[in-house]
Design a protein around this motif. Structure first.
Motif, PDB file in Angstrom:
ATOM      1  N   LEU A 113      12.274   2.723   5.999  1.00  0.00           N
ATOM      2  CA  LEU A 113      11.195   2.531   5.035  1.00  0.00           C
ATOM      3  C   LEU A 113       9.987   3.417   5.319  1.00  0.00           C
ATOM      4  N   THR A 114       9.853   3.887   6.544  1.00  0.00           N
ATOM      5  CA  THR A 114       8.628   4.581   6.960  1.00  0.00           C
ATOM      6  C   THR A 114       8.277   5.761   6.057  1.00  0.00           C
ATOM      7  N   PRO A 115       9.203   6.672   5.723  1.00  0.00           N
ATOM      8  CA  PRO A 115       8.817   7.808   4.865  1.00  0.00           C
ATOM      9  C   PRO A 115       8.310   7.362   3.493  1.00  0.00           C
ATOM     10  N   ALA A 116       8.935   6.335   2.916  1.00  0.00           N
ATOM     11  CA  ALA A 116       8.502   5.873   1.594  1.00  0.00           C
ATOM     12  C   ALA A 116       7.117   5.236   1.663  1.00  0.00           C
ATOM     13  N   VAL A 117       6.825   4.500   2.741  1.00  0.00           N
ATOM     14  CA  VAL A 117       5.494   3.906   2.902  1.00  0.00           C
ATOM     15  C   VAL A 117       4.450   5.001   3.092  1.00  0.00           C
ATOM     16  N   ALA A 118       4.805   6.021   3.872  1.00  0.00           N
ATOM     17  CA  ALA A 118       3.882   7.136   4.076  1.00  0.00           C
ATOM     18  C   ALA A 118       3.601   7.853   2.755  1.00  0.00           C
ATOM     19  N   GLN A 119       4.629   8.022   1.930  1.00  0.00           N
ATOM     20  CA  GLN A 119       4.441   8.664   0.622  1.00  0.00           C
ATOM     21  C   GLN A 119       3.519   7.825  -0.253  1.00  0.00           C
ATOM     22  N   LEU A 120       3.682   6.510  -0.193  1.00  0.00           N
ATOM     23  CA  LEU A 120       2.835   5.600  -0.961  1.00  0.00           C
ATOM     24  C   LEU A 120       1.371   5.764  -0.563  1.00  0.00           C
ATOM     25  N   LEU A 121       1.117   5.836   0.740  1.00  0.00           N
ATOM     26  CA  LEU A 121      -0.252   6.020   1.225  1.00  0.00           C
ATOM     27  C   LEU A 121      -0.814   7.368   0.772  1.00  0.00           C
ATOM     28  N   GLY A 122       0.007   8.404   0.865  1.00  0.00           N
ATOM     29  CA  GLY A 122      -0.452   9.730   0.474  1.00  0.00           C
ATOM     30  C   GLY A 122      -0.801   9.828  -0.997  1.00  0.00           C
ATOM     31  N   GLN A 123      -0.034   9.173  -1.854  1.00  0.00           N
ATOM     32  CA  GLN A 123      -0.324   9.199  -3.290  1.00  0.00           C
ATOM     33  C   GLN A 123      -1.656   8.494  -3.582  1.00  0.00           C
ATOM     34  N   GLY A 124      -1.914   7.402  -2.871  1.00  0.00           N
ATOM     35  CA  GLY A 124      -3.197   6.724  -3.041  1.00  0.00           C
ATOM     36  C   GLY A 124      -4.356   7.598  -2.591  1.00  0.00           C
ATOM     37  N   ASP A 125      -4.191   8.263  -1.462  1.00  0.00           N
ATOM     38  CA  ASP A 125      -5.244   9.155  -0.959  1.00  0.00           C
ATOM     39  C   ASP A 125      -5.557  10.257  -1.977  1.00  0.00           C
TER      40      ASP A 125
ATOM     41  N   ASP B  58     -12.917  16.033   0.240  1.00  0.00           N
ATOM     42  CA  ASP B  58     -12.707  14.931  -0.701  1.00  0.00           C
ATOM     43  C   ASP B  58     -11.578  14.023  -0.223  1.00  0.00           C
ATOM     44  N   LEU B  59     -10.518  14.623   0.297  1.00  0.00           N
ATOM     45  CA  LEU B  59      -9.389  13.848   0.803  1.00  0.00           C
ATOM     46  C   LEU B  59      -9.801  13.027   2.017  1.00  0.00           C
ATOM     47  N   HIS B  60     -10.656  13.602   2.878  1.00  0.00           N
ATOM     48  CA  HIS B  60     -11.133  12.859   4.046  1.00  0.00           C
ATOM     49  C   HIS B  60     -11.944  11.641   3.611  1.00  0.00           C
ATOM     50  N   TYR B  61     -12.793  11.829   2.614  1.00  0.00           N
ATOM     51  CA  TYR B  61     -13.548  10.694   2.070  1.00  0.00           C
ATOM     52  C   TYR B  61     -12.594   9.624   1.544  1.00  0.00           C
ATOM     53  N   ALA B  62     -11.547  10.056   0.836  1.00  0.00           N
ATOM     54  CA  ALA B  62     -10.594   9.110   0.258  1.00  0.00           C
ATOM     55  C   ALA B  62      -9.911   8.286   1.348  1.00  0.00           C
ATOM     56  N   VAL B  63      -9.510   8.947   2.423  1.00  0.00           N
ATOM     57  CA  VAL B  63      -8.847   8.240   3.524  1.00  0.00           C
ATOM     58  C   VAL B  63      -9.783   7.205   4.141  1.00  0.00           C
ATOM     59  N   ILE B  64     -11.047   7.584   4.326  1.00  0.00           N
ATOM     60  CA  ILE B  64     -12.019   6.649   4.901  1.00  0.00           C
ATOM     61  C   ILE B  64     -12.228   5.450   3.988  1.00  0.00           C
ATOM     62  N   ILE B  65     -12.409   5.718   2.697  1.00  0.00           N
ATOM     63  CA  ILE B  65     -12.648   4.626   1.745  1.00  0.00           C
ATOM     64  C   ILE B  65     -11.457   3.672   1.710  1.00  0.00           C
ATOM     65  N   LYS B  66     -10.242   4.240   1.610  1.00  0.00           N
ATOM     66  CA  LYS B  66      -9.051   3.392   1.523  1.00  0.00           C
ATOM     67  C   LYS B  66      -8.848   2.588   2.798  1.00  0.00           C
ATOM     68  N   ALA B  67      -9.071   3.222   3.945  1.00  0.00           N
ATOM     69  CA  ALA B  67      -8.905   2.510   5.217  1.00  0.00           C
ATOM     70  C   ALA B  67      -9.897   1.355   5.331  1.00  0.00           C
ATOM     71  N   CYS B  68     -11.133   1.586   4.909  1.00  0.00           N
ATOM     72  CA  CYS B  68     -12.155   0.527   4.974  1.00  0.00           C
ATOM     73  C   CYS B  68     -11.808  -0.619   4.028  1.00  0.00           C
ATOM     74  N   VAL B  69     -11.421  -0.288   2.797  1.00  0.00           N
ATOM     75  CA  VAL B  69     -11.087  -1.330   1.822  1.00  0.00           C
ATOM     76  C   VAL B  69      -9.866  -2.125   2.277  1.00  0.00           C
ATOM     77  N   ASP B  70      -8.844  -1.430   2.792  1.00  0.00           N
ATOM     78  CA  ASP B  70      -7.665  -2.128   3.302  1.00  0.00           C
ATOM     79  C   ASP B  70      -8.036  -3.052   4.453  1.00  0.00           C
ATOM     80  N   GLY B  71      -8.878  -2.565   5.356  1.00  0.00           N
ATOM     81  CA  GLY B  71      -9.273  -3.381   6.501  1.00  0.00           C
ATOM     82  C   GLY B  71     -10.045  -4.617   6.087  1.00  0.00           C
ATOM     83  N   LEU B  72     -10.967  -4.477   5.143  1.00  0.00           N
ATOM     84  CA  LEU B  72     -11.748  -5.627   4.683  1.00  0.00           C
ATOM     85  C   LEU B  72     -10.868  -6.635   3.950  1.00  0.00           C
ATOM     86  N   ALA B  73      -9.960  -6.128   3.103  1.00  0.00           N
ATOM     87  CA  ALA B  73      -9.069  -7.033   2.376  1.00  0.00           C
ATOM     88  C   ALA B  73      -8.133  -7.769   3.334  1.00  0.00           C
TER      89      ALA B  73
END
Length: 251
Positions: free
Chosen positions: A141-153, A175-190
């Motif tokens: 499953l790991t490659p598919a999960v990684a692809q899912l994360l990348g599409q969100g970023d 811009d991509l670095h900002y996206a990774v930070i935002i997504k990581a923070c939102v995921d962590g809070l949720a």
């Protein structure tokens, strides 16, 4: 967006961890896969991945249990498909916000929508984190999960680029670095909110929004052209002569 196409089990999907895959039904219903994904989101989200069974999902969808194995091969792959569909809807909505929201309002609107999604859709968030945990344990499953994360970023980065430039443009590496930070923070809070219902993430979301908006360069509003000083006319010239100190009169 690419990468979301559905394929029956056996065409690149993770294989079952145990047991044999039953033969496909003679004539599966054309919408059976979509119904299974919708039922999987409800059942897995309410009961949790470990407690829910494939039989319950099939019953909720109103289809034969064999179709779960035919389309997905395993409960792991079903969870992947459910989370992929939720992410597809999320990214489509983010794309719609970019297209319909004025650039100067996009950042606030996108943050507010993301906060509401994380707090008002606990079942979807729970399945997302269940999938992350499975991606660490099930290497298929790991490659598919990684692809899912990348599409969100990538989609969030396009939103950041739109906020920064004022129009739809290709995102930069920053811009991509900002996206990774935002997504990581939102995921962590949720996730924190999932594990501790006494934790209120909204004040932290508000702080995160202020930090991000203060950091991301936004296009400055257009400046009005500077007014040129008016040229002095005859009246100004006469006034200038009148102000001169008269010299001594000639006798």
């Amino acid at each position: 967006m690419r990468g979301w196409e559905a394929v029956p089990y056996g065409s690149g999907m993770p294989s079952p961890r145990r047991g044999k895959t039953p033969p496909p039904p003679a004539a599966p219903e054309p919408d059976a896969r979509a119904r299974l994904i919708a039922a999987g989101q409800r059942v897995l989200g309410e009961r949790g991945y470990d407690a829910a069974t494939v039989k319950e999902v099939a019953r909720e969808a109103g289809v034969n249990q064999g179709l779960v194995h035919y389309y997905f091969g395993s409960k792991d792959a079903l969870l992947l498909a459910v989370t992929q569909e939720a992410s597809r809807q999320y990214l489509s909505e983010l794309e719609r916000l970019r297209a319909q929201t004025p650039a100067e309002e996009l950042a606030q609107t996108a943050f507010a929508w993301g906060e509401k999604l994380a707090t008002d859709a606990p079942g979807t968030c729970r399945l997302r984190y269940e999938l992350f945990a499975l991606g660490l344990r099930n290497r298929e499953l790991t490659p598919a999960v990684a692809q899912l994360l990348g599409q969100g970023d990538e989609e969030i980065a396009r939103t950041v680029a739109h906020v920064r430039t004022g129009h739809d443009t290709a995102p930069t590496a920053e811009d991509l670095h900002y996206a990774v930070i935002i997504k990581a923070c939102v995921d962590g809070l949720a996730l924190h909110h999932q594990l501790d219902k006494s934790f209120d993430p909204l004040p932290v979301y508000a702080l995160l929004r202020r930090i991000m908006l203060a950091s991301i360069e936004q296009p400055a509003p257009p400046r009005a052209p500077a007014r040129k000083p008016k040229a002095q006319g005859r009246r100004g010239a006469r006034s200038s002569r009148a102000r001169k100190t008269p010299g001594p009169r000639r006798r």
